[in-house]
Scaffold this active site. Structure first.
Site, PDB file in Angstrom:
ATOM      1  N   ALA A 116       0.846  -1.196   0.000  1.00  0.00           N
ATOM      2  CA  ALA A 116       0.000   0.000   0.000  1.00  0.00           C
ATOM      3  C   ALA A 116       0.881   1.246   0.000  1.00  0.00           C
ATOM      4  O   ALA A 116       1.851   1.330   0.753  1.00  0.00           O
ATOM      5  CB  ALA A 116      -0.912   0.013   1.225  1.00  0.00           C
ATOM      6  N   LYS A 117       0.519   2.196  -0.855  1.00  0.00           N
ATOM      7  CA  LYS A 117       1.247   3.474  -0.880  1.00  0.00           C
ATOM      8  C   LYS A 117       0.541   4.400   0.115  1.00  0.00           C
ATOM      9  O   LYS A 117      -0.314   5.213  -0.245  1.00  0.00           O
ATOM     10  CB  LYS A 117       1.267   4.059  -2.288  1.00  0.00           C
ATOM     11  CG  LYS A 117       2.251   5.203  -2.487  1.00  0.00           C
ATOM     12  CD  LYS A 117       2.321   5.596  -3.955  1.00  0.00           C
ATOM     13  CE  LYS A 117       3.247   6.784  -4.174  1.00  0.00           C
ATOM     14  NZ  LYS A 117       4.671   6.452  -3.959  1.00  0.00           N
ATOM     15  N   SER A 118       0.914   4.245   1.357  1.00  0.00           N
ATOM     16  CA  SER A 118       0.241   4.904   2.473  1.00  0.00           C
ATOM     17  C   SER A 118       1.066   6.073   2.989  1.00  0.00           C
ATOM     18  O   SER A 118       2.301   6.007   3.046  1.00  0.00           O
ATOM     19  CB  SER A 118       0.014   3.890   3.601  1.00  0.00           C
ATOM     20  OG  SER A 118      -0.252   4.525   4.817  1.00  0.00           O
ATOM     21  N   TYR A 139       5.370   6.497   4.874  1.00  0.00           N
ATOM     22  CA  TYR A 139       6.414   7.437   4.489  1.00  0.00           C
ATOM     23  C   TYR A 139       7.044   8.160   5.677  1.00  0.00           C
ATOM     24  O   TYR A 139       7.981   8.942   5.488  1.00  0.00           O
ATOM     25  CB  TYR A 139       5.881   8.414   3.441  1.00  0.00           C
ATOM     26  CG  TYR A 139       5.913   7.779   2.065  1.00  0.00           C
ATOM     27  CD1 TYR A 139       6.907   8.091   1.151  1.00  0.00           C
ATOM     28  CD2 TYR A 139       4.979   6.808   1.715  1.00  0.00           C
ATOM     29  CE1 TYR A 139       6.956   7.483  -0.087  1.00  0.00           C
ATOM     30  CE2 TYR A 139       5.024   6.183   0.474  1.00  0.00           C
ATOM     31  CZ  TYR A 139       6.013   6.527  -0.426  1.00  0.00           C
ATOM     32  OH  TYR A 139       6.070   5.903  -1.657  1.00  0.00           O
TER      33      TYR A 139
END
Length: 317
Positions: free
Chosen positions: A157-159, A163
């Protein structure tokens, strides 16, 4: 116009940049409950095009699903929102940031009562690691910060929450005088950069960490897998030990922002001859030929932004 000016799309409406606000008690601010994408729009001789928009939107909805975020807007409508935002800002080339986040209702770790909101931000953004980096490469270190273990944060998941780890990796590298860093996974194997996938070349074969190595399924990563096949370059997805970085003939980063950026040294060890290598150069050349409309879009990766720029994208120039 550029960053800080123009229009932003929020929950179905275009608003002025200065008016694109959320409440300080929004869930995303306190708990990182958001997912996002980064897409590039390129200016070609046949008009402005978004690169692999459908793949990016699919990953956005996948990320939202993993985090149990139900979107009211369908992918086709989100796609139109992106196009409308680029047109409203009259950009011929730009970086695109679609965002899905938990908004304002109540605070607590459980986000289920908070509304799921959406936004699209666009701005002009050049080469992420600098224009010279695309040719001359960058100096990087292996980070002291590792990527997360499986079953802690979902690497697929690009959450926004994920980051926080990337920020630590990037800040450490910059404070130590490097452009970027390479993170290892919990087993001590090569994972990725702070926001880039990584590829290692040895004896004409490309190696990249497999999806189980705390790796985001990068869209540009997938492009490299495809282009390497087109060019007849062998490529393997497998675990990569740290020391393989130091004896590689070439190493490069990929990402929507970074595009294809060579790495010239790692931990002050020169990679190859310290210049962009031939395999990296060949992949770069093919990539930029596609996104700049210099060759046929045989994989249907380009989506036109403005009407009248669609007819010949897939024809050889």
């Amino acid at each position: 116009m550029s960053f800080g000016s123009g229009k932003i799309w929020m929950n179905g409406q275009l608003v002025d940049w200065a008016d694109a606000n959320i409440h300080i008690a929004s869930h995303v601010i306190h708990y990182g409950s958001g997912v996002f994408e980064g897409i590039r729009c390129y200016d070609t001789p046949k008009g402005s095009v978004c690169f692999r928009m459908d793949a990016h939107l699919r990953r956005l909805y996948d990320s939202a699903r993993i985090y149990r975020m139900t979107l009211d807007i369908q992918p086709d409508a989100f796609r139109e929102a992106i196009i409308d935002t680029i047109r409203a800002n009259q950009y011929s080339a730009c970086y695109i940031r679609p965002l899905v986040y938990r908004g304002y209702r109540e605070l607590g770790v459980n986000p289920s009562e908070c509304p799921v909101e959406t936004a699209v931000i666009v701005w002009e953004w050049g080469a992420y690691l600098g224009e010279e980096a695309l040719e001359k490469g960058v100096d990087v270190q292996v980070s002291s910060w590792s990527r997360s273990s499986p079953n802690t944060f979902p690497a697929m998941a690009k959450s926004t929450a994920n980051y926080a780890n990337s920020q630590l990796i990037k800040m450490e590298a910059n404070l130590n005088g490097y452009s970027e860093a390479i993170a290892l996974d919990p087993a001590g194997l090569v994972s990725e950069g702070s926001g880039q996938n990584i590829f290692v070349i040895r004896d004409g074969t490309i190696f990249t960490p497999a999806m189980g190595g705390s790796v985001l399924p990068g869209i540009t990563r997938d492009v490299i897998l495809t282009l390497s096949q087109d060019l007849g370059i062998p490529i393997k997805e497998q675990p990569i030990p740290r020391e393989m970085l130091y004896i590689a003939d070439e190493v490069f980063f990929t990402g929507t922002a970074a595009e294809i950026s060579p790495i010239r040294s790692i931990d002050k060890i020169v990679i190859g001859n310290g210049n962009r290598g031939p395999v990296t150069a060949a992949l770069q050349r093919r990539f930029f030929d596609v996104v700049n409309g210099n060759i046929a879009d045989t994989h249907n990766w380009l989506s036109p932004v403005y009407e009248g720029s669609t007819e010949t994208l897939t024809q050889t120039t």
